[in-house]
Design an enzyme around this catalytic site. Structure first.
Site, mmCIF file in Angstrom:
data_model
loop_
_atom_site.group_PDB
_atom_site.id
_atom_site.type_symbol
_atom_site.label_atom_id
_atom_site.label_comp_id
_atom_site.label_asym_id
_atom_site.label_seq_id
_atom_site.Cartn_x
_atom_site.Cartn_y
_atom_site.Cartn_z
ATOM 1 N N HIS A 166 0.751 -0.989 -0.111
ATOM 2 C CA HIS A 166 0.141 -0.053 0.173
ATOM 3 C C HIS A 166 0.836 1.206 -0.223
ATOM 4 O O HIS A 166 0.455 1.939 -0.508
ATOM 5 C CB HIS A 166 -0.655 -0.029 1.362
ATOM 6 C CG HIS A 166 -1.599 1.109 0.988
ATOM 7 N ND1 HIS A 166 -2.542 1.458 0.070
ATOM 8 C CD2 HIS A 166 -1.686 2.006 2.472
ATOM 9 C CE1 HIS A 166 -3.690 2.811 0.943
ATOM 10 N NE2 HIS A 166 -2.513 3.075 1.632
ATOM 11 N N ASN A 206 5.581 10.628 -9.484
ATOM 12 C CA ASN A 206 5.076 12.123 -8.596
ATOM 13 C C ASN A 206 4.899 10.932 -7.448
ATOM 14 O O ASN A 206 4.665 10.539 -7.197
ATOM 15 C CB ASN A 206 3.179 12.299 -8.977
ATOM 16 C CG ASN A 206 3.967 12.756 -10.042
ATOM 17 O OD1 ASN A 206 4.570 13.557 -10.683
ATOM 18 N ND2 ASN A 206 2.251 12.950 -10.729
ATOM 19 N N HIS A 217 -0.038 4.642 -2.778
ATOM 20 C CA HIS A 217 0.738 2.862 -3.375
ATOM 21 C C HIS A 217 1.857 3.771 -3.492
ATOM 22 O O HIS A 217 1.793 4.322 -4.716
ATOM 23 C CB HIS A 217 -0.800 2.494 -4.016
ATOM 24 C CG HIS A 217 -0.338 0.888 -4.104
ATOM 25 N ND1 HIS A 217 -1.419 0.440 -4.036
ATOM 26 C CD2 HIS A 217 0.076 0.231 -5.060
ATOM 27 C CE1 HIS A 217 -0.637 -0.646 -4.830
ATOM 28 N NE2 HIS A 217 0.371 -1.056 -5.163
ATOM 29 N N HIS A 219 3.757 3.853 -7.528
ATOM 30 C CA HIS A 219 3.595 3.746 -8.559
ATOM 31 C C HIS A 219 4.062 5.015 -9.040
ATOM 32 O O HIS A 219 4.197 6.023 -8.585
ATOM 33 C CB HIS A 219 1.952 3.240 -8.520
ATOM 34 C CG HIS A 219 1.258 4.525 -8.434
ATOM 35 N ND1 HIS A 219 0.920 5.474 -7.506
ATOM 36 C CD2 HIS A 219 0.635 5.912 -9.713
ATOM 37 C CE1 HIS A 219 0.960 6.603 -7.226
ATOM 38 N NE2 HIS A 219 -0.426 6.874 -9.032
ATOM 39 N N GLN A 221 3.469 6.687 -13.304
ATOM 40 C CA GLN A 221 2.667 6.332 -13.989
ATOM 41 C C GLN A 221 3.415 6.372 -16.004
ATOM 42 O O GLN A 221 4.714 6.543 -16.283
ATOM 43 C CB GLN A 221 2.126 7.759 -14.859
ATOM 44 C CG GLN A 221 1.004 7.759 -13.397
ATOM 45 C CD GLN A 221 0.261 9.077 -13.268
ATOM 46 O OE1 GLN A 221 -1.118 8.994 -14.455
ATOM 47 N NE2 GLN A 221 -0.184 10.068 -12.509
#
Length: 394
Positions: A166, A206, A217, A219, A221
């Site tokens: 998470h 970011n 979380h 991650h 893009q």
């Protein structure tokens, strides 16, 4: 929702032993799993059994005739999830109580964004993506100025989940996991570059609420743009006005300066001569490569621990994690391939433990920057922080 039905997905082995498996979500969006070498996951993945609404219409772009910039108007992005709790994390593997975006346990997962700025329509119908009405008709079409010009915002936006956990970031991953993500970036860069109407591919992360992150979380893009971005357009102009080997000249100059932060056999990290931000560092390959798809296995292998060490050094500057934008600039798909070099530009607005740099009148309105920290001072601080981290082996 039934996440217990599972099937073995078609598999493709990539470099470093990473395995790619391809499927789709309930509304037709593409989902790809990238399994670590030696993964404990089996070949089967749960089916996405959610009842989802059909995908929304592709956004529209409007031309700012004063600057020549294309502005995407994507009202569907207004209702994005904002900082959900762990039990409602949309990037976690699905559970009986959390109908998230990824139906199965994973190492690294990549899927099409449900609220994209670009796509799902493309310049031509491809696979399940429809062809757009009023699609851009090439770079010359986009460069023409005129009042009231619009085009459909074709392309694709993808989410790259670094981990099923998470919380965290790229820098909290293991070397093995970082190498898997790098392999995913290379694979997706190659695939997205082939989509009709895509002109540039941009992987980025970011990190931190100060940057505007809406999900904790770990991650990043990937944006596949229907135009060459304004920053890259200015870069191409600078190359035209100087020399096609401008990146090599910059690298040679910086490697001879006291702004080097970290270097290996294939990559060097440095604070640039004219850094804008309180924290800004570039990471550049020693040999020319246009994008991640063009990197060698050796370059990718070294990048994984080197990039982790740099990011952990960034976090070692303060007692709390540092917000940043990690922007991986790549050459456009159809122009500048021999002159624009893949490179990282990592920036942070954090200018002290309890202070942020805000872009106000002169910088925001006139793009006229003033730096509060000299690049040499910034490099020295970051170099000490990176040295305190030590070599990254896990």
């Amino acid at each position: 929702m039934n996440t217990h039905d599972a099937s073995a997905l078609p598999a493709e082995t990539l470099t470093a032993g990473v395995v790619k498996r391809t499927t789709s979500l309930a509304d037709g969006r593409e989902l790809l799993y990238f399994d670590d070498p030696g993964t404990t996951l089996g070949p089967e993945r749960a089916v996405d059994a959610r009842a989802l609404d059909p995908r929304g219409e592709t956004a529209t772009m409007r031309l700012d005739v004063l600057t020549g910039d294309w502005i995407t108007v994507a009202a569907n992005r207004q209702n994005r999830v904002m900082m959900p709790s762990a039990d409602a994390d949309p990037l976690a593997p699905q559970s009986p109580t959390n109908p998230s975006e990824v139906p199965s346990r994973y190492d690294v997962a990549v899927f099409e964004n449900r609220s994209p700025a670009f796509g799902p329509a493309l310049a031509e119908a491809t696979g399940t993506a429809p062809g757009a009405n009023n699609a851009p008709r090439g770079l010359d079409d986009l460069a023409a100025l005129g009042l009231g010009r619009t085009r459909t915002s074709v392309g694709r936006c993808e989410v790259v989940c670094f981990s099923p956990e998470h919380t965290g970031s790229f820098g909290t991953q293991t070397v093995t996991r970082a190498r898997t993500v790098i392999e995913a970036w290379a694979d997706r860069t190659a695939a997205l570059s082939q989509l009709p109407g895509v002109e540039q591919v941009f992987p980025f992360e970011n990190r931190g609420e100060a940057i505007g992150v809406t999900l904790p979380h770990p991650h990043g893009q990937i944006y596949a743009y229907p135009y060459v971005t304004p920053r890259t357009t200015r870069l191409l102009d600078s190359i035209d006005r100087t020399a096609p080997d401008l990146f090599q000249r910059i690298l040679d100059s910086e490697r001879g300066s006291d702004r080097v932060v970290l270097q290996g056999e294939h990559w060097t990290a440095f604070v640039p001569f004219a850094a804008r931000w309180p924290l800004e560092v570039h990471l550049v390959p020693h040999e020319h490569v246009a994008d991640f798809a063009a990197t060698t296995a050796a370059q990718r292998d070294e990048l994984a621990p080197l990039y982790l060490r740099l990011l952990r050094g960034v976090d070692a500057l303060y007692d709390t994690p540092t917000p940043y934008i990690a922007a991986w600039h790549q050459a456009p798909v159809h122009v500048g391939r021999d002159s624009v070099r893949l490179h990282l530009q990592l920036t942070s607005p954090r200018r002290a433990a309890d202070k942020l740099k805000f872009l106000a009148g002169s910088e925001a309105a006139m793009w006229a920057w003033a730096a509060e920290i000299t690049p040499e001072q910034g490099a020295a601080r970051l170099r000490d922080a990176v040295e305190s981290v030590g070599e990254v082996t896990a």
